[in-house]
Design a protein around this motif. Structure first.
Motif, PDB file in Angstrom:
ATOM      1  N   ALA A  99      -7.693  -6.187   8.546  1.00 16.80           N
ATOM      2  CA  ALA A  99      -6.919  -6.456   7.323  1.00 16.80           C
ATOM      3  C   ALA A  99      -6.211  -5.191   6.845  1.00 16.80           C
ATOM      4  O   ALA A  99      -5.034  -5.233   6.475  1.00 16.80           O
ATOM      5  N   GLU A 100      -6.922  -4.062   6.887  1.00 13.90           N
ATOM      6  CA  GLU A 100      -6.324  -2.801   6.414  1.00 13.90           C
ATOM      7  C   GLU A 100      -5.161  -2.361   7.307  1.00 13.90           C
ATOM      8  O   GLU A 100      -4.150  -1.848   6.824  1.00 13.90           O
ATOM      9  N   ASN A 101      -5.328  -2.546   8.625  1.00 12.84           N
ATOM     10  CA  ASN A 101      -4.241  -2.198   9.539  1.00 12.84           C
ATOM     11  C   ASN A 101      -2.978  -2.997   9.225  1.00 12.84           C
ATOM     12  O   ASN A 101      -1.864  -2.484   9.308  1.00 12.84           O
ATOM     13  N   VAL A 102      -3.185  -4.265   8.882  1.00  9.11           N
ATOM     14  CA  VAL A 102      -2.032  -5.131   8.625  1.00  9.11           C
ATOM     15  C   VAL A 102      -1.420  -4.833   7.248  1.00  9.11           C
ATOM     16  O   VAL A 102      -0.198  -4.747   7.096  1.00  9.11           O
ATOM     17  N   MET A 103      -2.289  -4.610   6.248  1.00 13.82           N
ATOM     18  CA  MET A 103      -1.804  -4.389   4.874  1.00 13.82           C
ATOM     19  C   MET A 103      -1.118  -3.043   4.708  1.00 13.82           C
ATOM     20  O   MET A 103      -0.230  -2.879   3.860  1.00 13.82           O
ATOM     21  N   PHE A 104      -1.564  -2.076   5.532  1.00 12.33           N
ATOM     22  CA  PHE A 104      -1.068  -0.703   5.449  1.00 12.33           C
ATOM     23  C   PHE A 104       0.465  -0.633   5.432  1.00 12.33           C
ATOM     24  O   PHE A 104       1.055   0.098   4.640  1.00 12.33           O
ATOM     25  N   HIS A 117      -1.689  -9.457  -0.743  1.00 12.40           N
ATOM     26  CA  HIS A 117      -2.737 -10.444  -0.477  1.00 12.40           C
ATOM     27  C   HIS A 117      -2.161 -11.836  -0.216  1.00 12.40           C
ATOM     28  O   HIS A 117      -2.716 -12.596   0.565  1.00 12.40           O
ATOM     29  N   ARG A 118      -1.032 -12.123  -0.830  1.00 13.71           N
ATOM     30  CA  ARG A 118      -0.382 -13.404  -0.583  1.00 13.71           C
ATOM     31  C   ARG A 118       0.060 -13.519   0.873  1.00 13.71           C
ATOM     32  O   ARG A 118       0.033 -14.585   1.474  1.00 13.71           O
TER      33      ARG A 118
END
Ligand code: ADP
Ligand code: ADP
Length: 220
Positions: A99-104, A117-118
């Motif tokens: 999740a962090e890799n993608v949100m970064f 988050h959406r």
């Protein structure tokens, strides 16, 4: 209309090697294009020209109406936000979860927490990794790691997706899974350009092919 145009492009590396010699290419919006050719033929070079990692020695590279070679700093960053890139070796951050890799990516671009988050859940769902959101890359198989890197590339919904040998380290089953995800994204409206030397994979899909050979491009 075209999202990518190469106009009389030559790329000569500093050692004098001509990776591409006076080539032209037009990729239309929503097209799915394979770039094939033997190892060392210039496939990566072609993609690097599109996202501004290499500059053409001569000619023009137009992506999304921008002349890539003329862009610097902020304007190059803006173009890169409109390009998702997938590499053969995934390039995930090992100390961060899926999740962090993608949100970064979105955090770096100043998206709000709410918007991040959406976007996260549907993106992980699309690549089949919702249940692995809190895993670290070394807890995942190669195929799963590549799907994380696809999630990272598409979470900002870029109109252009570039994949450089995305299946190069994967077995046939995982390769096919990755191809199906890329084709799904194309069906949703993204322009997708994939380099590969896997002729079998190319034959399984019914998409246009451009072969790079001896510095030239050949429509197959
Ligand atoms: P492919 O992706 O098809 O394997 P590349 O685009 O990586 O091919 O490389 C094309 C050719 O350009 C190769 O012969 C490679 O050795 C050469 N090349 C790539 N990058 C550089 C560089 N930075 N300096 C000199 N030559 C390079
Ligand atoms: P470098 O030597 O520049 O670090 P890498 O092969 O490690 O080269 O990375 C390739 C380049 O692609 C990097 O400069 C990086 O900024 C760029 N890049 C990586 N991911 C993306 C992305 N999602 N969008 C745009 N550019 C990216």
């Amino acid at each position: 209309s075209a999202i990518v145009q190469l106009r009389s492009v030559t790329k000569t590396y500093t050692n004098g090697y001509d990776a591409l010699l006076d080539v032209n290419l037009e990729v239309k919006q929503k097209e799915f294009l394979f770039i094939t050719g033997p190892s060392g033929s210039g496939k990566s070079t072609l993609l690097k020209l599109l996202y501004g990692q290499e500059l053409p020695t001569q000619g023009e590279v137009i992506v999304d109406d921008y002349n890539v070679a003329a862009l610097r700093g902020d304007r190059l960053s803006l173009l890169r936000r409109r390009i998702g890139i997938v590499f053969q070796d995934y390039k995930l951050i090992p100390q961060r979860t899926v999740a962090e890799n993608v949100m970064f990516v979105l955090q770096a671009q100043g998206y709000t927490r709410k918007e991040i988050h959406r976007r996260l859940e549907p993106t992980l769902k699309l690549v089949g990794l919702l249940s692995k959101a809190d895993c670290f890359p070394d807890q995942l198989s190669g195929g799963e790691q590549q799907r994380v890197s696809i999630a990272r590339a598409i979470v900002g919904t870029p109109p252009l997706l570039l994949a450089d040998e995305p299946t190069g380290n994967l077995d046939p089953d995982n390769s096919w899974q990755v191809m199906q995800i890329l084709q799904k994204l194309n069906a949703f409206g993204a322009t997708v350009i994939v380099t590969t030397h896997d002729e079998q994979l190319v034959r399984r899909c019914n998409h246009p092919v451009v072969q790079v050979r001896d510095g030239q491009l050949y429509r197959k």
